[in-house]
Write an enzyme that holds these catalytic residues in place. Structure first.
Site, PDB file in Angstrom:
ATOM      1  N   GLY A  57      -0.745   4.516   0.322  1.00 39.23           N
ATOM      2  CA  GLY A  57      -1.531   5.664   0.771  1.00 39.23           C
ATOM      3  C   GLY A  57      -0.767   6.415   1.848  1.00 39.23           C
ATOM      4  O   GLY A  57       0.450   6.255   1.989  1.00 39.23           O
ATOM      5  N   ARG A  76     -20.449  12.260  12.502  1.00 38.25           N
ATOM      6  CA  ARG A  76     -21.001  11.715  11.269  1.00 38.25           C
ATOM      7  C   ARG A  76     -22.118  10.709  11.495  1.00 38.25           C
ATOM      8  O   ARG A  76     -23.119  10.711  10.776  1.00 38.25           O
ATOM      9  CB  ARG A  76     -19.872  11.058  10.473  1.00 38.25           C
ATOM     10  CG  ARG A  76     -18.903  12.085   9.969  1.00 38.25           C
ATOM     11  CD  ARG A  76     -17.704  11.464   9.325  1.00 38.25           C
ATOM     12  NE  ARG A  76     -16.895  12.525   8.711  1.00 38.25           N
ATOM     13  CZ  ARG A  76     -15.731  12.335   8.129  1.00 38.25           C
ATOM     14  NH1 ARG A  76     -15.214  11.134   8.082  1.00 38.25           N
ATOM     15  NH2 ARG A  76     -15.082  13.350   7.610  1.00 38.25           N
ATOM     16  N   GLY A 109       0.971   3.824   4.139  1.00 41.39           N
ATOM     17  CA  GLY A 109       1.976   3.003   3.464  1.00 41.39           C
ATOM     18  C   GLY A 109       3.154   3.814   2.947  1.00 41.39           C
ATOM     19  O   GLY A 109       4.315   3.457   3.170  1.00 41.39           O
ATOM     20  N   GLY A 131       0.840  -1.201   0.000  1.00 41.52           N
ATOM     21  CA  GLY A 131       0.000   0.000   0.000  1.00 41.52           C
ATOM     22  C   GLY A 131       0.870   1.244   0.000  1.00 41.52           C
ATOM     23  O   GLY A 131       1.959   1.269   0.593  1.00 41.52           O
TER      24      GLY A 131
END
Lengths: 642, 251
Positions: A46, A334, A49, A44
């Site tokens: 992102g 949320r 990562g 990963g």
């Protein structure tokens, strides 16, 4: 169901504020000359990562970094819009590490670990410093200092941002740091690779098996430790705000090799997304939570009122969040905002052609501040909205509806971010540890970068220095060949079924089952039903899916088939987890457990724990394990945002 | 939801690996809702092809909200299609008319070898960033973020350049297949900020050299890149790159 293994989170002793410092001192070190003897796989690229791969390479480790896209810069962190929290208190409005810690624990409805969350709040400040040093163009005020805005679940302004592209800018910073290490040779990049198995040798994570998405080759890589930073599983719902390639496969393969999966039923449904408008739809688009700073959420007071918004007078509008939660208003967390929007629509007060939407109205903000100011804050979001819907939000209210956005559940990790498999570390959204049953806005970027830049560089050293390693070689050690065989057999199986339904059809059907029964609200009956529906769908998939093309080529249908096959198993795990948790908390709203005011009602006596699931075989019921959550510093209370 | 639908004819480039000969294939795209994105329209065509047991069209895509830079194709001769400042995933079918024929081709550039159908290899752009598209700072030890005030205008200037999504449309649009707009966006973003200044000249030199080495062409001020850039990156950034480059030449 019994708990057989005691899950030890390895939270350091001592006062909360000193735990991380003490732990850093107690961790063993790898001396600089020895670091180059270690190989680390990071899956990963992102925020978690890329930041981990770059930082580990800066320290001197040899890193192999894998991503599914054509370039590490594409990872889905890039789409995060609103911002990143940090307890800098630059706004002088009463923020502190303690307050960020407390807001996060409370926002997560008291289902996260105190120790981890406190560390996250501490590190938040280092992240902003480092990102500015990297050249991230954060928003600034006229004096040249950093600007902040407010996000849900907080009464202070602690969110740093770069217009509506904060995730992009932070990711490009981490990507740049990563590419700098690629240039030094300390990181080797493997783009367009999908991890299809974790290889364990003597109970330790020692490598991975990937499919080269261009050639179809099944490849093996060995290392001394494996770091998964493979994101969340929101796409199990088919429609979500996640990128199309985001998937659960890497994490799920690790689960099948012995890593426990924690709280899989905790999925965040984000309140402000562009509503669904057709069966062909491939994804849902988020409109940043930051819009709730200035936008007012409302529906018509009268159910079934089909007048255009401009024709509905002020007295006939219900600003339901402001009315119900006067102190937080439109900035409630949320889960609360989403549930209330659904409740209004269930009462027939939803707007738009489908009745599954509420208004987010900027008319008052524009009248107060002028269109220029609003455009300066949200211009790109307004443009995006107009591109997708063909409507101009400066003139008419946006229509929004909740959509699957983030997954708080993930692979179980201890304080060192190590899973139940030695040497397998899990970072960012892929782990479960910091957000409890609901994540606050602008905290995902914070966690990804804290894990990658400032936690794993220390904790992985402790593991490597304190562990004896057998000689392992991907070309020779039999565990790798066995894993390659299994992966190849699965690929061959997909291609040989030759049925009549496409992969997307199965994905869509699974998504609808989960949205209906394991989405914003759940109940026992629906969950039991969902379990059977998923089992039947899974059976049909393996008999009737059709996948065109071959395995020795770029074959996007084959890639999707593997991901959907895993979702068809993982979906059931989510349902099991939701069934086991006989309470409501945060995002997990079981209609049988609610307060008189329809808020989530926790059962701290019986469910103040992390649920961690152990794989026991295909079609077997997974084994349940419990990590009790201990609160020594905060008092458990009914969340109130009134 | 009932919305207006249109019927289209697609002519799509089909090619398996760069060594084989490619061709334009014709496919009908029927009952396409005008609310669909271009990629959702391709999804529908691909589902049809799959049901006919034919191989679907390979195309790159990921976030589908215009920020990851993964998608892109030349649509009727225009990179990402004819809408200004729009990625292919954010191009909606309401901008097409019933009965239109749409020609869809991959990015074409020597530095972007074709992989399959509309998918090309853009790893050259990563190589250019690795050559110097960063500020050399390790994690840990950075001073307090507010210890270095940066005027709002400068931050804004840096941000505008940093908005590049690395999709490669500038290269596809350029008659020379030059990556100057891409390179200049990164050089200009970092050179604008005080943190990036110490390495600015070296960075410009290294990135331009790498761009040449990857087989991208030279800039001859055609400005096609600016016209097609989905993020509205201005060719002013190229002027700024040239300034940094000359400094490195003469310093």
């Amino acid at each position: 169901m019994s708990s057989e293994v005691k899950l030890d989170a390895k939270i350091p002793d001592g006062p909360l504020a000193e735990k991380w410092d003490r732990h850093q001192f107690n961790l063993k070190l790898v001396n600089p000359a020895n670091k180059k003897k270690f190989q680390i796989i990071v899956v990963g690229t992102g925020l978690a990562g890329a930041s981990a791969a770059a930082t580990l390479a800066e320290l001197g480790y040899n890193v192999k970094n894998f991503c599914i896209q054509d370039s590490p810069r594409r990872a889905h962190s890039i789409a995060a819009q609103g911002g990143i929290n940090a307890a800098k208190n630059y706004a002088n409005d009463g923020d502190s590490v303690w307050r960020l810690f407390y807001d996060t624990i409370k926002g997560g409805d008291f289902r996260a670990r105190e120790g981890n969350v406190y560390r996250l709040a501490q590190l938040s400040c280092n992240i902003i410093d480092h990102c500015v040093a990297q050249g991230i163009p954060f928003a600034r005020d006229y004096g040249g200092l950093l600007d902040n805005r407010s996000f849900g679940g907080a009464q202070v302004s602690r969110t740093f941002y770069a217009k509506g592209q904060t995730g992009q800018q932070l990711l490009l910073g981490a990507y740049s740091a990563l590419m700098r290490q690629v240039a030094t040779g300390k990181v080797t990049l493997f783009p367009r690779r999908e991890m299809l198995d974790l290889v364990t040798v003597d109970g330790k994570a020692r490598g991975i098996v990937t499919r080269n998405l261009i050639t179809g080759d099944i490849e093996t890589y060995d290392a001394h430790a494996v770091v998964l930073a493979t994101g969340g599983y929101g796409n199990v719902f088919n429609l979500s705000t996640n990128a199309m390639a985001s998937n659960v496969t890497a994490a799920f393969r690790a689960y099948k090799k012995g890593a426990y999966f924690a709280n899989p039923c905790f999925t965040q449904i984000h309140p402000t997304c562009i509503p669904v408008h057709g069966t062909y739809q491939s994804k849902l688009t988020l409109m940043s939570e930051s819009l709730r700073n200035d936008g007012r959420v409302w529906v018509p007071k009268k159910p079934g009122d089909k007048r255009r918004p401009a024709e509905i007078p002020e007295s006939e509008r219900d600003y339901f969040l402001e009315n119900k939660y006067p102190s937080f208003g439109n900035l409630v967390p949320r889960d609360v905002a989403s549930r209330n929007a659904k409740e209004q629509c269930d009462k027939g007060k939803g707007v738009g052609e489908t009745g599954l939407a509420v208004y987010l109205d900027f008319a008052d903000a524009i009248a107060r501040d002028g269109e220029d100011v609003i455009a300066g804050k949200y211009g790109n979001l307004f443009e995006m909205y107009e591109k997708i819907t063909g409507e101009n939000p400066y003139k008419t209210p946006m229509m929004i509806y909740p959509a699957v956005h983030y997954t708080m559940g993930g692979l179980w990790v201890d304080y060192n971010l190590m899973s139940t498999i030695d040497g397998l570390f899990v970072l960012g959204e892929a782990n479960f540890s910091d957000h409890g049953a609901n994540r606050l806005g602008a905290s995902a970027l914070m966690q990804g970068l804290a894990d990658g830049y400032f936690v794993i560089p220390y904790t992985i050293g402790g593991y490597l220095a304190g562990t004896e390693f057998a000689d392992v070689n991907a070309a020779k050690t039999p565990e790798f060949a066995e894993s390659v065989d299994a992966v190849q057999r699965r690929v061959d199986k997909f291609l040989s079924i030759n049925g009549n339904r496409t992969v997307s059809e199965f994905h869509r059907e699974l998504g609808l089952i989960l949205w209906e029964h394991c989405g914003m609200s759940r109940n026992e009956e629906g969950l039991v039903k969902a379990k059977t529906l998923i089992q039947n769908l899974r059976r049909e998939f393996w008999e009737n899916v059709y996948i065109p093309g071959t395995g020795q080529d770029l074959n996007q249908s084959l890639e999707n088939a593997g991901r959907v096959a895993d979702y068809l198993e993982f979906g059931e795990l989510m349902v099991n987890d939701a069934l086991e948790r006989k309470e409501s908390c945060g995002c997990h709203f079981n209609t049988a457990y609610q307060t008189d005011e329809n808020e989530a009602k926790r059962d701290d006596e019986n469910f103040c724990h992390v649920a961690a699931w152990e794989y026991t075989g295909d079609d077997e019921t997974p084994r349940f394990h419990k990590e009790p959550l201990v609160f020594e510093n905060v008092e458990l209370s009914q969340r109130s945002y009134k | 939801m009932i919305s207006k639908t249109i019927n289209l004819t697609l002519k799509v480039w089909r090619q398996n690996r760069s060594d084989k000969i490619g061709r334009l294939e014709t496919y009908p795209a029927k009952d396409i809702s005008v609310d669909m994105s271009f990629l959702e329209m391709l999804d529908v065509v691909n589902e049809d092809l799959t049901r006919q047991k034919k191989e679907p069209i390979a195309f790159d895509h990921d976030c589908r909200e215009g920020i990851c830079g993964m998608c892109g194709a030349v649509v009727n001769g225009r990179a990402h299609g004819h809408e200004k400042e729009t990625t292919l995933c954010q191009l909606h079918m309401r901008h097409f008319s019933d009965g239109d024929t749409i020609v869809i081709e991959p990015w074409r550039a020597r530095a972007f070898p074709l992989i399959k159908d509309l998918v090309v290899d853009r790893s050259a752009l990563d190589k250019v960033i690795a050559a110097g598209g960063y500020i050399s700072v390790n994690a840990g030890g950075a001073p307090d973020a507010n210890s270095l005030p940066i005027s709002r205008d400068v931050a804004e200037k840096a941000f505008n350049a940093a908005a590049c999504i690395g999709c490669g449309a500038c290269v596809a649009a350029c008659p020379n297949a030059s990556a100057m707009l891409f390179v200049s966006a990164k050089v200009s973003h970092l050179a604008a900020l005080p943190q990036g200044k110490p390495e600015a000249a070296r960075r410009a030199m290294a990135m331009v050299r790498q761009m040449d080495a990857c087989g991208f062409g030279n800039c001859s001020n055609e400005t096609e890149c600016e016209a097609e850039c989905p993020k509205g990156i201005s060719i002013i950034e190229i002027a700024r790159l040239n300034r940094e480059y000359f400094k490195s030449e003469f310093a």
